[in-house]
Design a protein around this motif. Sequence first.
Motif, PDB file in Angstrom:
ATOM      1  N   ARG A 298       0.855  -1.203   0.000  1.00  0.00           N
ATOM      2  CA  ARG A 298       0.000   0.000   0.000  1.00  0.00           C
ATOM      3  C   ARG A 298       0.883   1.243   0.000  1.00  0.00           C
ATOM      4  N   PRO A 299       1.447   1.577  -1.152  1.00  0.00           N
ATOM      5  CA  PRO A 299       2.325   2.751  -1.221  1.00  0.00           C
ATOM      6  C   PRO A 299       1.518   4.037  -1.096  1.00  0.00           C
ATOM      7  N   PRO A 300       2.161   5.118  -0.713  1.00  0.00           N
ATOM      8  CA  PRO A 300       1.432   6.397  -0.633  1.00  0.00           C
ATOM      9  C   PRO A 300       0.983   6.870  -2.008  1.00  0.00           C
ATOM     10  N   VAL A 301      -0.303   7.189  -2.112  1.00  0.00           N
ATOM     11  CA  VAL A 301      -0.871   7.780  -3.328  1.00  0.00           C
ATOM     12  C   VAL A 301      -1.532   9.080  -2.893  1.00  0.00           C
ATOM     13  N   GLU A 302      -0.991  10.209  -3.346  1.00  0.00           N
ATOM     14  CA  GLU A 302      -1.395  11.501  -2.805  1.00  0.00           C
ATOM     15  C   GLU A 302      -2.056  12.371  -3.865  1.00  0.00           C
ATOM     16  N   LEU A 303      -3.044  13.156  -3.406  1.00  0.00           N
ATOM     17  CA  LEU A 303      -3.646  14.184  -4.254  1.00  0.00           C
ATOM     18  C   LEU A 303      -2.760  15.424  -4.229  1.00  0.00           C
ATOM     19  N   LEU A 304      -2.499  15.967  -5.409  1.00  0.00           N
ATOM     20  CA  LEU A 304      -1.631  17.128  -5.500  1.00  0.00           C
ATOM     21  C   LEU A 304      -2.444  18.380  -5.796  1.00  0.00           C
ATOM     22  N   GLY A 305      -1.967  19.489  -5.253  1.00  0.00           N
ATOM     23  CA  GLY A 305      -2.552  20.793  -5.534  1.00  0.00           C
ATOM     24  C   GLY A 305      -1.454  21.782  -5.873  1.00  0.00           C
ATOM     25  N   LYS A 306      -1.829  22.917  -6.409  1.00  0.00           N
ATOM     26  CA  LYS A 306      -0.854  23.902  -6.858  1.00  0.00           C
ATOM     27  C   LYS A 306      -0.679  25.003  -5.818  1.00  0.00           C
ATOM     28  N   ILE A 307       0.590  25.339  -5.543  1.00  0.00           N
ATOM     29  CA  ILE A 307       0.886  26.457  -4.650  1.00  0.00           C
ATOM     30  C   ILE A 307       0.646  27.754  -5.422  1.00  0.00           C
ATOM     31  N   ARG A 308      -0.176  28.619  -4.872  1.00  0.00           N
ATOM     32  CA  ARG A 308      -0.573  29.843  -5.567  1.00  0.00           C
ATOM     33  C   ARG A 308       0.665  30.672  -5.955  1.00  0.00           C
ATOM     34  N   GLY A 309       0.654  31.155  -7.198  1.00  0.00           N
ATOM     35  CA  GLY A 309       1.741  32.001  -7.673  1.00  0.00           C
ATOM     36  C   GLY A 309       2.955  31.259  -8.169  1.00  0.00           C
ATOM     37  N   THR A 310       2.892  29.918  -8.197  1.00  0.00           N
ATOM     38  CA  THR A 310       4.014  29.105  -8.659  1.00  0.00           C
ATOM     39  C   THR A 310       3.500  28.040  -9.621  1.00  0.00           C
ATOM     40  N   ASP A 311       4.406  27.291 -10.179  1.00  0.00           N
ATOM     41  CA  ASP A 311       4.018  26.130 -10.982  1.00  0.00           C
ATOM     42  C   ASP A 311       4.334  24.829 -10.250  1.00  0.00           C
ATOM     43  N   ILE A 312       4.385  24.916  -8.925  1.00  0.00           N
ATOM     44  CA  ILE A 312       4.729  23.775  -8.075  1.00  0.00           C
ATOM     45  C   ILE A 312       3.458  23.057  -7.631  1.00  0.00           C
ATOM     46  N   PHE A 313       3.436  21.752  -7.825  1.00  0.00           N
ATOM     47  CA  PHE A 313       2.342  20.906  -7.347  1.00  0.00           C
ATOM     48  C   PHE A 313       2.879  20.015  -6.226  1.00  0.00           C
ATOM     49  N   CYS A 314       2.170  19.975  -5.107  1.00  0.00           N
ATOM     50  CA  CYS A 314       2.612  19.173  -3.970  1.00  0.00           C
ATOM     51  C   CYS A 314       1.400  18.615  -3.235  1.00  0.00           C
ATOM     52  N   SER A 315       1.682  17.766  -2.240  1.00  0.00           N
ATOM     53  CA  SER A 315       0.635  17.058  -1.516  1.00  0.00           C
ATOM     54  C   SER A 315      -0.303  18.030  -0.800  1.00  0.00           C
ATOM     55  N   ILE A 316      -1.594  17.870  -1.047  1.00  0.00           N
ATOM     56  CA  ILE A 316      -2.594  18.717  -0.380  1.00  0.00           C
ATOM     57  C   ILE A 316      -2.632  18.422   1.114  1.00  0.00           C
ATOM     58  N   GLU A 317      -2.409  17.159   1.473  1.00  0.00           N
ATOM     59  CA  GLU A 317      -2.449  16.789   2.885  1.00  0.00           C
ATOM     60  C   GLU A 317      -1.288  17.413   3.648  1.00  0.00           C
TER      61      GLU A 317
END
Length: 646
Positions: A493-512
Amino acid sequence: MGSSSNEPCSMEEIEMEVGNRSENAKWVLSSPKPPSPWRELMDSFKETVTKERNKPNRFIYLLQCLFPILTWGRVYDKGKFKSDIMSGLTLASLSIPQSIGYAGLAGLDPQYGLYTSVVPPMIYTVMGSSKEIAIGPVAVVSLLLSSMVQKVVDPSLDPLAYRKLVFTATFFAGIFQLTFGLFRLGFLVDFLSHAAIVGFMGGAAIIIGLQQLKGLIGISHFTNKTDVISVLEAVWTSVHGSWKPHNFLLGSSFLIFILATRFLGRKYKKFFWLAALAPLVSVILSTLLVFMTKADKHGIKIIKHLKGGLNPSSVHQLQFTGSYVGEAVKIGLVSALVALTEAIAVGRSFASIRGYQIDGNKEMVAMGFMNIAGSLSSCYVATGSFSRTAVNFSAGCQTAVSNIIMAITVIISLELLTRLLYFTPVAILASIILAALPGLINISEACKIWRVDKVDFMICLGAFLGVLFASVEIGLLTAITISIARIIIKSIRPPVELLGKIRGTDIFCSIEQYPVAIKTPGIIVICIGSDFLCFINANSVRERIMSWVEQEQDTKANAEEKIQAVIIDMSTVMNIDTSGIVILEELQKNLASHSLQLAIVNPRWRVIHKLKLAKFVSRLGGAWIFLTVEEAVKACIRSEKACMEC
């Protein structure tokens, strides 16, 4: 793509719109073919032997890699030699009594411990890369050998067969160590994690200490078992029977003396030599005391037999046929792993203090050769000792030549001093071993492990309790089993994460992890946190992705907010098997049945190669494979707008 009130536009128009994205994504599809497993193995082997392939004389460079002394020996001078002589003599003063005691712990006659302090250190000097490490017998490996070999052959009933099995196991230990080094299989040593070693060492130290009560209180008959219950029963029975209080008085007195000098040496660094010389001084004084008072006639147990002379050949004692060969291989493998783990940990610790690094694979090759040679010259498994390495370091050693000085001193002792050691009390050897054990019990590190990682502490505790209440090998097996179980559970059961965008950047990272990250309307961005998408975890990944999709579809009442595309970031997935590919195909079909588009981001080298071979790229459409999440999101938004305008 998702449905709208207008007629859906054609696939050609969608592909034309998506095809306007950055040219960077094409780099993913044009990745070269990765090397085959055989090529990787051969490259790994070549890297072990030589890291620089453009040397003008590769043969000489190969010799320098195998024999580092050819490199540092050219700049060796008198100043370094003087330092190595002093540190070597100091090291010998500790090695001689410890080697005799550890031989008894291994179930061998005392001279075999001294033999093990001659040949292996000399070979390591010319092949090893550590400047400080002191080679010879150690307590943990000695206990490990005796605990495993005694289950096959009883040394009291057939000492010759016992020695043959020990030498054969030592030969196989050397073969395994050499193989690990040549083929860069050092990761096998990592199965004994830091937590496992802390627990294992602590449990082994307690067992070794309890076993030394045999010599400290003068017990004649003792159990061959190594679990704490059997040892305590043997001690309890003997204390109420035929124990010799004079032995306890003599051993305890010198134990206090050794511990007192160690305390002074640690408090005042310039007196480190007191702690180093204390064991040898204890042996000399106690031997003279017994000889002059004839205390051996009044219950003081002495060594009695200590054969002198240089290492005799043991080639004829190696057994490669018969019923014990399988046991010898098993014992050799376990001994090789434990010895390597201890030696590499010791070598790296002291190398970091002096600001240089040692090559773990080359260390394995050196130790493999030295143990193979040792098995042919009446030695048992040798490795790096933490206590003796600390003394060697404190004495100011400059190179591994201190090991040669120590070995020469041991040879002189074998030639001249064995008759004098006849009267050495067994209780003194027990006190010397007992004095070395506190360094193996690291309570503060165990507490740190508990604070940082509870599962790691379970591994530590499993090794500790396994050694303490079962056997040394059970303790190791328990730690390895828990470690592997942890890896398997995380792999299933590997980690499967929902990603969101940090405002003002093009960086997507874990929402949690980053609540400030914002979801992109109509798009689910998912990151698979496993380096291998395979049969063991592929179904779990698919089910969680589809669960999120269905949940999002059910909760969004507005058609414009409903999910239109699913983007999977595969930048952390280093490899994939056929099961993983089948799951991706099923996932693409399931999403298509819901009118959802699947996009893949940054599939790695081996992944994209296998996806091409499986025709998944052509079925998905090369236009839906991207280099970055930002590009994938923009392409999905453009495609969605194009559909709505049609």
